[in-house]
Design an enzyme around this catalytic site. Structure first.
Site, mmCIF file in Angstrom:
data_model
loop_
_atom_site.group_PDB
_atom_site.id
_atom_site.type_symbol
_atom_site.label_atom_id
_atom_site.label_comp_id
_atom_site.label_asym_id
_atom_site.label_seq_id
_atom_site.Cartn_x
_atom_site.Cartn_y
_atom_site.Cartn_z
ATOM 1 N N GLY A 20 -18.066 30.502 32.635
ATOM 2 C CA GLY A 20 -18.072 29.002 32.677
ATOM 3 C C GLY A 20 -18.681 28.659 32.057
ATOM 4 O O GLY A 20 -18.819 27.239 31.518
ATOM 5 N N GLY A 35 -14.572 35.418 34.847
ATOM 6 C CA GLY A 35 -14.744 36.554 34.580
ATOM 7 C C GLY A 35 -13.273 37.463 34.844
ATOM 8 O O GLY A 35 -13.008 38.485 33.822
ATOM 9 N N ARG A 43 -9.216 22.499 35.754
ATOM 10 C CA ARG A 43 -8.057 23.453 36.624
ATOM 11 C C ARG A 43 -7.038 22.964 37.041
ATOM 12 O O ARG A 43 -5.544 23.712 37.214
ATOM 13 C CB ARG A 43 -9.049 24.096 37.632
ATOM 14 N N LYS A 78 -27.790 37.859 31.162
ATOM 15 C CA LYS A 78 -27.866 39.259 31.525
ATOM 16 C C LYS A 78 -26.664 39.730 30.196
ATOM 17 O O LYS A 78 -26.106 39.760 30.087
ATOM 18 C CB LYS A 78 -28.067 39.514 32.636
HETATM 19 P P1 ADP Z 1 -20.771 32.178 30.873
HETATM 20 O O1 ADP Z 1 -20.622 31.767 32.556
HETATM 21 O O2 ADP Z 1 -20.609 31.634 29.892
HETATM 22 O O3 ADP Z 1 -20.592 33.850 30.590
HETATM 23 P P2 ADP Z 1 -23.555 33.495 31.446
HETATM 24 O O4 ADP Z 1 -23.050 33.321 32.951
HETATM 25 O O5 ADP Z 1 -23.317 35.276 31.047
HETATM 26 O O6 ADP Z 1 -22.887 32.502 29.983
HETATM 27 O O7 ADP Z 1 -24.553 32.410 31.047
HETATM 28 C C1 ADP Z 1 -25.715 31.251 31.071
HETATM 29 C C2 ADP Z 1 -26.842 30.986 30.912
HETATM 30 O O8 ADP Z 1 -27.176 31.845 30.527
HETATM 31 C C3 ADP Z 1 -26.880 29.976 31.167
HETATM 32 O O9 ADP Z 1 -27.243 29.507 32.538
HETATM 33 C C4 ADP Z 1 -28.129 29.691 29.836
HETATM 34 O O10 ADP Z 1 -29.270 28.963 30.640
HETATM 35 C C5 ADP Z 1 -29.058 31.294 30.203
HETATM 36 N N1 ADP Z 1 -29.538 31.046 29.505
HETATM 37 C C6 ADP Z 1 -29.554 32.023 27.600
HETATM 38 N N2 ADP Z 1 -30.609 32.112 26.968
HETATM 39 C C7 ADP Z 1 -31.220 32.408 27.927
HETATM 40 C C8 ADP Z 1 -32.530 32.799 27.038
HETATM 41 N N3 ADP Z 1 -32.900 32.508 26.438
HETATM 42 N N4 ADP Z 1 -33.791 32.807 28.364
HETATM 43 C C9 ADP Z 1 -32.886 32.337 29.811
HETATM 44 N N5 ADP Z 1 -31.696 32.080 30.311
HETATM 45 C C10 ADP Z 1 -30.829 31.791 29.341
HETATM 46 MG MG MG Z 2 -21.795 31.568 33.714
#
Ligand code: ADP
Ligand code: MG
Length: 391
Positions: free
Chosen positions: A348, A371, A37, A198
């Site tokens: 992230g 975000g 960053r 989620k």
């Molecule tokens: P980002 O930060 O890219 O927006 P998120 O924070 O929404 O992504 O999600 C990332 C997390 O989702 C990771 O820590 C990963 O381990 C988890 N994840 C992905 N698939 C699964 C799954 N099938 N079951 C549990 N956790 C999962």
């Molecule tokens: Mg995340």
């Protein structure tokens, strides 16, 4: 496309410039452990210095609860910046008030000052006008280059822009251009890949992308809730029962645009060394959980991704932190890297997954904001951008 003034539109000669940067970096034992960053802000900082400005830099760092907390001090960031920019960087132990004012007044063209964590004051997150005025008092011009914080209306990201001429830095401009273009006028076919933990974090994003994209490919933990909404038992998979109704709605709104995994990797424990097997999508046995998308899914998604004109990806396809369950995510990363269209990765964990996969340099744009990039994909206007001067 980007209708805000940028630093190209302003004369900085002899001016003191307050730059809101996103220096919210990981620090361990007083040392910056990932300076992505900080490096991302360098083009803006260098441009301002080259054009005769002196710089007052401010940022938040972490989430300090009750006022100043040495654990969240910006001092290590100032030291690190000095190293990579190759000149001395002054530090002020407060971001507003007499200490900051004295340090700012002492600056000569070419000088750099880093202010202490803006979140050491409650007024920051409250967007207190008094704090905003005090920040504004430190400079002649305000530049916002903190894309990663632009979705928050805080004193240093939004409030302050009401009291100074306010324009965007290069990083802000670049982020908004790529993400804004993808949403407003994507080269077709437009493919969105969504995953992560989620659904509830990303309902707005899924909904908006369903109206814009030609295909929405779903993986990761969020797919589990869709599976359950379709009536499959999902065993011990991560699932959001409170989002089942929403998942049903999205399935019917999405129709054939919304593509779920056709096979998944399941495990008997939530551990890297768990027993694992690949099953075609169907009931997940009790005691097992979905950890990744399967090879069939990677192959079918790859066929959609490669010919895309635009790809936007947010959210890993599986628990990529465990090497044994990273194949789906890395396989999709490879497909995105091979796509000749515009490819954008935000989020992230998604960004760290792409870096781990080794193909980061083959992605058109890797967003620095989690975000903020989600809010862009949701079609929202970021308050830190809205407040900047129009062209
Ligand atoms: P980002 O930060 O890219 O927006 P998120 O924070 O929404 O992504 O999600 C990332 C997390 O989702 C990771 O820590 C990963 O381990 C988890 N994840 C992905 N698939 C699964 C799954 N099938 N079951 C549990 N956790 C999962
Ligand atoms: Mg995340």
């Amino acid at each position: 496309m980007f209708n805000k003034k940028t630093i190209r539109d302003v004369d900085f000669k002899g001016k003191r410039v307050l730059v809101r940067v996103d220096f919210n970096v990981p620090i361990k034992d007083g040392v910056v452990t990932d300076d992505t960053r900080i490096k991302a802000a360098l083009p803006t900082l260098q441009y301002l210095l080259d054009h005769g400005a002196s710089l007052v830099l401010c940022s938040h760092l972490g989430r300090p609860k009750e006022g100043p907390d040495p654990q969240f001090s910006m001092r290590p960031v100032a030291d690190h910046l000095a190293k990579i920019i190759g000149k001395p960087v002054a530090f002020a132990e407060d971001c507003i008030g007499p200490v900051a004012e004295k340090a700012a007044k002492a600056l000569k063209p070419g000088d750099i000052l880093v202010l202490e964590n803006t979140r050491f004051h409650k007024g920051e997150t409250k967007n207190d006008p008094e704090m905003a005025k005090q920040l504004a008092a430190l400079a002649d011009i305000y530049v916002n280059d903190a894309f990663g914080s632009a979705h928050r209306a805080h004193a240093s990201t939004e409030g302050v822009a009401r009291y100074l001429p306010a324009v965007a830095g290069f990083l802000m401009e670049k982020e908004i251009q790529y993400l804004g273009q993808a949403i407003a006028d994507p080269k077709k076919p437009f493919v969105a890949i969504l995953g992560g933990a989620k659904i509830s974090d990303k309902i707005g994003v899924i909904r908006n992308l369903l109206t814009k994209a030609d295909q929405v490919l779903i993986g990761g933990g969020m797919a589990n809730t869709f599976f359950k909404a379709q009536g499959y038992p999902v065993g011990d998979s991560l699932v959001e029962d409170e989002a089942l109704e929403t998942a049903k709605q999205l399935l019917s709104e999405g129709g054939t645009k919304l593509r779920l995994p056709v096979d998944v990797v399941i495990a008997n424990k939530f551990e890297d060394n768990a027993e694992k097997k690949v099953i075609s999508m169907g009931p997940v046995p009790d005691g097992w959980r979905i950890m990744d998308v399967g090879p069939e899914t990677v192959a079918t998604f790859t066929k959609v991704i490669i010919p895309a004109g635009t790809v936007v990806w947010n959210g890993p396809m599986g628990v990529f932190e465990f090497p044994n369950f990273a194949e789906g995510t890395f396989g999709i990363a490879k497909a995105v890297a091979e796509c000749k269209g515009v490819t954008i990765v935000g989020g992230g964990d998604s960004v760290s997954a792409v870096k781990k996969s080794g193909v980061a340099d083959k992605i058109t744009h890797i967003s620095t904001g989690g975000g903020a990039s989600l809010e862009m994909l949701e079609g929202l206007v970021l308050p830190g951008v809205a407040v900047l001067q129009d062209k």
